[in-house]
Design a protein around this motif. Structure first.
Motif, PDB file in Angstrom:
ATOM      1  N   TRP A  33     -18.932 -18.076 -11.490  1.00  0.00           N
ATOM      2  CA  TRP A  33     -17.891 -18.598 -10.506  1.00  0.00           C
ATOM      3  C   TRP A  33     -18.204 -18.153  -9.125  1.00  0.00           C
ATOM      4  O   TRP A  33     -18.442 -18.997  -8.030  1.00  0.00           O
ATOM      5  N   LYS A  34     -18.987 -16.997  -9.110  1.00  0.00           N
ATOM      6  CA  LYS A  34     -19.550 -16.472  -7.734  1.00  0.00           C
ATOM      7  C   LYS A  34     -20.695 -17.322  -7.235  1.00  0.00           C
ATOM      8  O   LYS A  34     -20.717 -17.953  -6.215  1.00  0.00           O
ATOM      9  N   LYS A  35     -21.809 -17.729  -8.033  1.00  0.00           N
ATOM     10  CA  LYS A  35     -22.706 -18.673  -7.992  1.00  0.00           C
ATOM     11  C   LYS A  35     -22.207 -19.892  -7.283  1.00  0.00           C
ATOM     12  O   LYS A  35     -22.697 -20.757  -6.525  1.00  0.00           O
ATOM     13  N   LEU A  36     -21.350 -20.522  -8.118  1.00  0.00           N
ATOM     14  CA  LEU A  36     -20.710 -21.939  -7.892  1.00  0.00           C
ATOM     15  C   LEU A  36     -19.987 -21.751  -6.464  1.00  0.00           C
ATOM     16  O   LEU A  36     -20.135 -22.880  -5.753  1.00  0.00           O
ATOM     17  N   ALA A  37     -19.429 -20.832  -6.096  1.00  0.00           N
ATOM     18  CA  ALA A  37     -18.690 -20.582  -4.987  1.00  0.00           C
ATOM     19  C   ALA A  37     -19.749 -20.532  -3.913  1.00  0.00           C
ATOM     20  O   ALA A  37     -19.701 -21.131  -2.491  1.00  0.00           O
ATOM     21  N   HIS A  38     -20.996 -19.801  -3.962  1.00  0.00           N
ATOM     22  CA  HIS A  38     -21.890 -19.794  -3.061  1.00  0.00           C
ATOM     23  C   HIS A  38     -22.578 -21.096  -2.651  1.00  0.00           C
ATOM     24  O   HIS A  38     -22.792 -21.607  -1.566  1.00  0.00           O
ATOM     25  N   LEU A  39     -22.688 -21.965  -3.827  1.00  0.00           N
ATOM     26  CA  LEU A  39     -23.138 -23.225  -3.677  1.00  0.00           C
ATOM     27  C   LEU A  39     -22.327 -24.045  -2.956  1.00  0.00           C
ATOM     28  O   LEU A  39     -22.846 -24.888  -2.092  1.00  0.00           O
ATOM     29  N   MET A  40     -21.053 -23.987  -3.233  1.00  0.00           N
ATOM     30  CA  MET A  40     -20.029 -24.694  -2.584  1.00  0.00           C
ATOM     31  C   MET A  40     -19.951 -24.617  -1.166  1.00  0.00           C
ATOM     32  O   MET A  40     -19.917 -25.369  -0.350  1.00  0.00           O
ATOM     33  N   ARG A  41     -20.288 -23.295  -0.857  1.00  0.00           N
ATOM     34  CA  ARG A  41     -20.049 -22.832   0.775  1.00  0.00           C
ATOM     35  C   ARG A  41     -21.145 -23.563   1.476  1.00  0.00           C
ATOM     36  O   ARG A  41     -21.192 -24.121   2.467  1.00  0.00           O
ATOM     37  N   GLN A  42     -22.607 -23.496   0.820  1.00  0.00           N
ATOM     38  CA  GLN A  42     -23.697 -24.051   1.357  1.00  0.00           C
ATOM     39  C   GLN A  42     -23.556 -25.552   1.521  1.00  0.00           C
ATOM     40  O   GLN A  42     -24.172 -26.210   2.537  1.00  0.00           O
ATOM     41  N   LYS A  43     -23.089 -26.229   0.310  1.00  0.00           N
ATOM     42  CA  LYS A  43     -22.711 -27.748   0.503  1.00  0.00           C
ATOM     43  C   LYS A  43     -21.413 -28.158   1.340  1.00  0.00           C
ATOM     44  O   LYS A  43     -21.377 -29.321   1.446  1.00  0.00           O
TER      45      LYS A  43
END
Length: 244
Positions: A33-43
């Motif tokens: 989830w942390k990895k997904l949140a980081h990616l979604m912040r970048q995108k």
């Protein structure tokens, strides 16, 4: 899932299940989830959480809401569609709650006005007058300390029963030496499970054993009990062996 979200156009709206993913029963870990949140912040993606089974996955309201709270802590602007149909037993009433979390940097007053105006239009055009009975039951329980504690205990009981059915089903399949690996039955979580059965096997289950499920092999674990889990396991064993 990660690669799909990565490839989505920037500023996309991404629909996420908060817990007890339907139909797979497979949830991301907290690290994922942390990895997904980081990616979604970048995108610069916009998270839209579907929270239909809170408390039914782990038995803990806090644990099942972890992903949502993490995204909020990361400063996301997001929406949450929360259902009380399952965890309050209000399926026929379709009671729930809609949440909009504004970004920390936004003007709260302006955000409330804009979101409120859109919800007013949506409410009238899509729902008009929702049933009040279920909402009143949910409100009564959520605002009473003793009833809320009793509800939490009921959730632990229900989620625990589902976990026991997962364990029992896998044990029966292992005992029968049903071909294949059945670890996914207990590794998955929540009400639903992808059994791994294909459409032909599902059809045979229906015709030969009067066991009914969706064509993709998804079952509701809540439909199993101590009186039928062995019968179901034997029926699954029969169609798996018959298709080899």
């Amino acid at each position: 899932m990660y690669s799909t979200i990565e490839q989505a156009p920037s500023s996309s709206i991404i629909l996420l299940h908060a817990c007890a993913h339907n139909p797979t029963g497979v949830d991301p870990t907290q690290d994922q989830w942390k990895k997904l949140a980081h990616l979604m912040r970048q995108k610069r993606h916009f998270p839209f959480f579907d929270c239909a089974y809170q408390g039914f996955a782990s038995g803990s309201l806090a644990t099942d809401a972890w992903a949502i709270n993490h995204f909020v802590e990361q400063g996301f602007e997001l929406m949450i569609a929360q259902s009380y149909a399952k965890n309050f037993g209000l399926y026929g009433e379709r009671a729930g709650c809609f949440h909009f979390v504004a970004a920390p940097s936004s003007s709260a007053q302006d955000e409330v006005a804009r979101v409120g105006s859109q919800l007013a239009i949506l409410q009238r055009s899509e729902i008009s007058n929702p049933p009040a009975y279920g909402a009143r039951i949910a409100s009564l329980i959520l605002n009473d300390e003793k009833l809320f504690a009793q509800w939490e205990e009921d959730l632990r009981t229900m989620s625990g029963r589902i976990k026991e059915m997962r364990k029992a089903l896998k044990e029966h399949l292992v005992k029968l030496e049903t071909p294949g690996s059945w670890e996914h039955i207990t590794e998955q979580i929540g009400m639903f499970s992808f059994t791994g059965l294909d459409e032909k096997q599902v059809a045979r289950l229906r015709e030969e054993s009067h066991v009914y499920m969706t064509k993709n092999g998804r079952i509701s674990m809540a439909g199993l009990n101590t009186g039928n889990v062995e019968y179901f396991a034997k029926a699954v064993d029969g169609v798996v062996r018959g298709s080899q």
